[in-house]
Design an enzyme around this catalytic site. Structure first.
Site, PDB file in Angstrom:
ATOM      1  N   LYS A   1     -10.875  -0.474  10.139  1.00  0.00           N
ATOM      2  CA  LYS A   1     -11.052  -1.700   9.339  1.00  0.00           C
ATOM      3  C   LYS A   1     -11.413  -2.894  10.221  1.00  0.00           C
ATOM      4  O   LYS A   1     -11.577  -4.004   9.735  1.00  0.00           O
ATOM      5  CB  LYS A   1      -9.763  -2.024   8.577  1.00  0.00           C
ATOM      6  CG  LYS A   1      -9.417  -1.006   7.491  1.00  0.00           C
ATOM      7  CD  LYS A   1      -8.224  -1.461   6.693  1.00  0.00           C
ATOM      8  CE  LYS A   1      -7.535  -0.343   5.953  1.00  0.00           C
ATOM      9  NZ  LYS A   1      -8.266   0.141   4.790  1.00  0.00           N
TER      10      LYS A   1
ATOM     11  N   GLN B   1      -4.576  -5.165   7.094  1.00  0.00           N
ATOM     12  CA  GLN B   1      -5.535  -6.164   6.605  1.00  0.00           C
ATOM     13  C   GLN B   1      -5.422  -7.481   7.370  1.00  0.00           C
ATOM     14  O   GLN B   1      -6.107  -8.453   7.024  1.00  0.00           O
ATOM     15  CB  GLN B   1      -5.322  -6.431   5.101  1.00  0.00           C
ATOM     16  CG  GLN B   1      -5.538  -5.229   4.215  1.00  0.00           C
ATOM     17  CD  GLN B   1      -6.993  -4.747   4.195  1.00  0.00           C
ATOM     18  OE1 GLN B   1      -7.921  -5.450   4.599  1.00  0.00           O
ATOM     19  NE2 GLN B   1      -7.202  -3.530   3.718  1.00  0.00           N
TER      20      GLN B   1
ATOM     21  N   ASP C   1       2.976  -3.827   8.249  1.00  0.00           N
ATOM     22  CA  ASP C   1       1.699  -3.123   8.117  1.00  0.00           C
ATOM     23  C   ASP C   1       0.613  -4.202   8.218  1.00  0.00           C
ATOM     24  O   ASP C   1       0.404  -4.971   7.284  1.00  0.00           O
ATOM     25  CB  ASP C   1       1.684  -2.416   6.758  1.00  0.00           C
ATOM     26  CG  ASP C   1       0.289  -2.020   6.315  1.00  0.00           C
ATOM     27  OD1 ASP C   1      -0.649  -2.102   7.126  1.00  0.00           O
ATOM     28  OD2 ASP C   1       0.145  -1.632   5.136  1.00  0.00           O
TER      29      ASP C   1
ATOM     30  N   HIS D   1       0.863  -1.180   0.000  1.00  0.00           N
ATOM     31  CA  HIS D   1       0.000   0.000   0.000  1.00  0.00           C
ATOM     32  C   HIS D   1       0.906   1.239   0.000  1.00  0.00           C
ATOM     33  O   HIS D   1       2.019   1.209   0.530  1.00  0.00           O
ATOM     34  CB  HIS D   1      -0.835  -0.052   1.290  1.00  0.00           C
ATOM     35  CG  HIS D   1      -1.955   0.917   1.353  1.00  0.00           C
ATOM     36  ND1 HIS D   1      -1.780   2.249   1.650  1.00  0.00           N
ATOM     37  CD2 HIS D   1      -3.290   0.748   1.183  1.00  0.00           C
ATOM     38  CE1 HIS D   1      -2.954   2.855   1.665  1.00  0.00           C
ATOM     39  NE2 HIS D   1      -3.888   1.972   1.381  1.00  0.00           N
TER      40      HIS D   1
ATOM     41  N   CYS E   1      -4.729   2.224  -3.823  1.00  0.00           N
ATOM     42  CA  CYS E   1      -3.489   2.768  -3.216  1.00  0.00           C
ATOM     43  C   CYS E   1      -2.310   1.825  -3.410  1.00  0.00           C
ATOM     44  O   CYS E   1      -1.441   1.706  -2.542  1.00  0.00           O
ATOM     45  CB  CYS E   1      -3.661   3.071  -1.728  1.00  0.00           C
ATOM     46  SG  CYS E   1      -4.858   4.355  -1.415  1.00  0.00           S
TER      47      CYS E   1
HETATM   48  C1  LIG Z   1      -2.629  -2.789   3.661  1.00  0.00           C
HETATM   49  C2  LIG Z   1      -3.027  -1.387   4.024  1.00  0.00           C
HETATM   50  N1  LIG Z   1      -2.127  -0.543   4.528  1.00  0.00           N
HETATM   51  C3  LIG Z   1      -2.428   0.707   4.871  1.00  0.00           C
HETATM   52  C4  LIG Z   1      -3.710   1.205   4.722  1.00  0.00           C
HETATM   53  C5  LIG Z   1      -3.995   2.613   5.120  1.00  0.00           C
HETATM   54  O1  LIG Z   1      -4.936   2.659   6.158  1.00  0.00           O
HETATM   55  P1  LIG Z   1      -5.343   4.061   6.798  1.00  0.00           P
HETATM   56  O2  LIG Z   1      -5.879   4.881   5.659  1.00  0.00           O
HETATM   57  O3  LIG Z   1      -6.372   3.728   7.820  1.00  0.00           O
HETATM   58  O4  LIG Z   1      -4.108   4.637   7.378  1.00  0.00           O
HETATM   59  C6  LIG Z   1      -4.678   0.388   4.176  1.00  0.00           C
HETATM   60  C7  LIG Z   1      -6.042   0.915   3.915  1.00  0.00           C
HETATM   61  O5  LIG Z   1      -6.588   0.762   2.859  1.00  0.00           O
HETATM   62  C8  LIG Z   1      -4.342  -0.943   3.822  1.00  0.00           C
HETATM   63  O6  LIG Z   1      -5.261  -1.768   3.312  1.00  0.00           O
END
Ligand SMILES: Cc1ncc(COP(=O)(O)O)c(C=O)c1O
Length: 414
Positions: free
Chosen positions: A233, A210, A207, A129, A372
């Site tokens: 999430k 998910q 990270d 991401h 993203c």
């Molecule tokens: C794998 C992953 N990392 C980071 C994010 C970013 O999350 P946030 O916008 O809550 O910081 C997301 C959200 O779509 C994600 O799916």
């Protein structure tokens, strides 16, 4: 000998906890297949937040009156729930942030900026991401470090045979990646990557945006150095997230943001920093959001992470089977055994935005776009995909509704 069986989850019953499922969308029942973007919220979380505002609300930490004590207790109680969720050694390792993007930036700035330089390598993956990819690309650029991405194969799985070549680019100092890809559902081999990172003398940053909503996490067993996730999430409210870090690393780091709450003493001659985790929590935190995240943790643990992952696995199998009936739908990503509850696909000859719009007429909510993950889109040779994602409240009827809607898409664009 006792045979352990996974407690099954009753998604239809659980839907009763989520007021949103009483909504009709253009006259249809809601088929919410976009939980990877953000999950829906159960009454247990909404009620807990309301209770906090109605009976326990004041600013935290500095108060010398009962309400402030109640607010502090609720806020710090949420931290203990997160500590338990992650099996972290200490509450000092749990930093509340705004979201996982903030958590990833905190590490990149507060650890990466002072620790990286020419001859060093920051490693991410083609799956990541932008919340992981961009901070490390940026900080590598600012410090003169090399920036490398572990490539993926055509199924979106990491090509670990590229690691030796990456290691030859310099001193690998940080490996950062998502546990589960938000675009393809790929489950990355985090333990293996962590072992490789440590062999190189690098830190491992995970990270878990998910992963945290869907599976039990144990930071001590994973062996990583930092891990972040985001509340919205995982049935919690927006505006709250978590950075977990090894205490010795967090203690050695300079602050990311400065101001109130994160100081011990401020004088004209200089300022000293508060203890962990407050050194990284400048300003008034998102108090009730953290309490809501704590309630979400209780809710998910009450259902059981094994039951949640098993349910999502069954739904993913069913969805892959149903989508395979449509020869004009191309599915991206790894085989079922190494995939979480996320399916990216494209409908031959139809732009993903058109697909999502027509599905909306059927009450089906799915995502269309690059999710993203632009470097991954480029690797897959597409500009965008459609993405359906599942959670504990997803039911097979929603997948049937998706498939019916896709037949309509095909009719409209035939
Ligand atoms: C794998 C992953 N990392 C980071 C994010 C970013 O999350 P946030 O916008 O809550 O910081 C997301 C959200 O779509 C994600 O799916």
């Amino acid at each position: 000998m006792a045979v352990e069986t996974v407690k099954r989850l009753d998604a239809r019953a659980l839907r009763g906890d989520f007021p949103i499922f009483e909504e009709k969308i253009k006259g249809n029942p809601l088929a919410y297949l976009d939980s990877a973007a953000s999950s829906q919220k159960p009454r247990q979380v909404l009620d807990r937040m309301r209770e906090a505002y109605e009976h326990e609300y004041a600013n935290v930490h500095r108060g010398v009156y009962e309400l402030a004590d109640r607010a502090t207790e609720a806020y710090e109680g949420a931290r203990l729930k997160v500590q338990r969720l992650l099996n972290a050694r200490s509450r000092r390792e749990v930093v509340f942030t705004r979201n996982v993007t903030y958590a990833m930036n905190l590490i990149a700035y507060a650890w990466g900026l002072p620790n990286l330089g020419p001859g060093d390598v920051a490693v991410v993956t083609e799956l990541d991401h932008h919340a992981v990819f961009v901070p490390w690309q940026y900080i590598a650029g600012r410090t003169g470090a090399e920036f490398r991405a572990i490539p993926v194969d055509a199924d979106g799985e990491l090509q670990l045979d590229a690691l030796d070549e990456i290691a030859s680019a310099g001193r690998v100092r940080v490996v950062a990646t998502n546990y589960i890809s938000n675009t393809l559902g790929t489950v990355n081999p985090i333990e293996r990557l962590t072992a490789w990172a440590h062999e190189q003398g690098a830190i491992m940053v995970v990270d878990a945006a998910q992963a945290a909503p869907h599976r039990a996490l144990d930071v001590q067993a994973l062996g990583c150095d930092f891990l972040g996730f985001t509340s919205h999430k995982m049935c919690g409210p927006g505006g709250a997230g978590v950075l977990w870090g090894r205490e010795e690393l967090l203690a050695a780091m300079e602050p990311f943001e400065t101001g109130g709450e994160m100081i011990r003493s401020v004088k004209l001659e200089g300022t000293t920093w508060n203890d962990l985790p407050y050194k990284f929590e400048a300003g008034t935190p998102a108090i009730v959001e953290a309490v809501g995240l704590g309630a979400a943790v209780d809710y998910l643990e009450g259902i059981g992470f094994d039951a949640i992952s098993e349910h999502e696995h069954e739904l993913t199998a069913y969805a892959l089977e149903r989508l395979a009936e449509l020869p004009w739908v191309r599915i991206f990503g790894p085989p079922l055994e190494r995939r979480a509850g996320i399916i990216s696909f494209e409908v031959e000859g139809v732009h993903p935005h058109d697909v999502a719009q027509i599905l909306d007429r059927h009450g089906v909510a799915i995502r269309a776009g690059h999710h993203c993950t632009q470097p991954l889109m480029r690797r897959l040779g597409v500009a965008a995909t459609n993405r359906a994602s599942f959670y504990l409240y997803s039911i097979p009827e929603e997948i049937d509704q998706l498939v019916e809607g896709l037949h309509d898409v095909r009719k409209v664009f035939a």
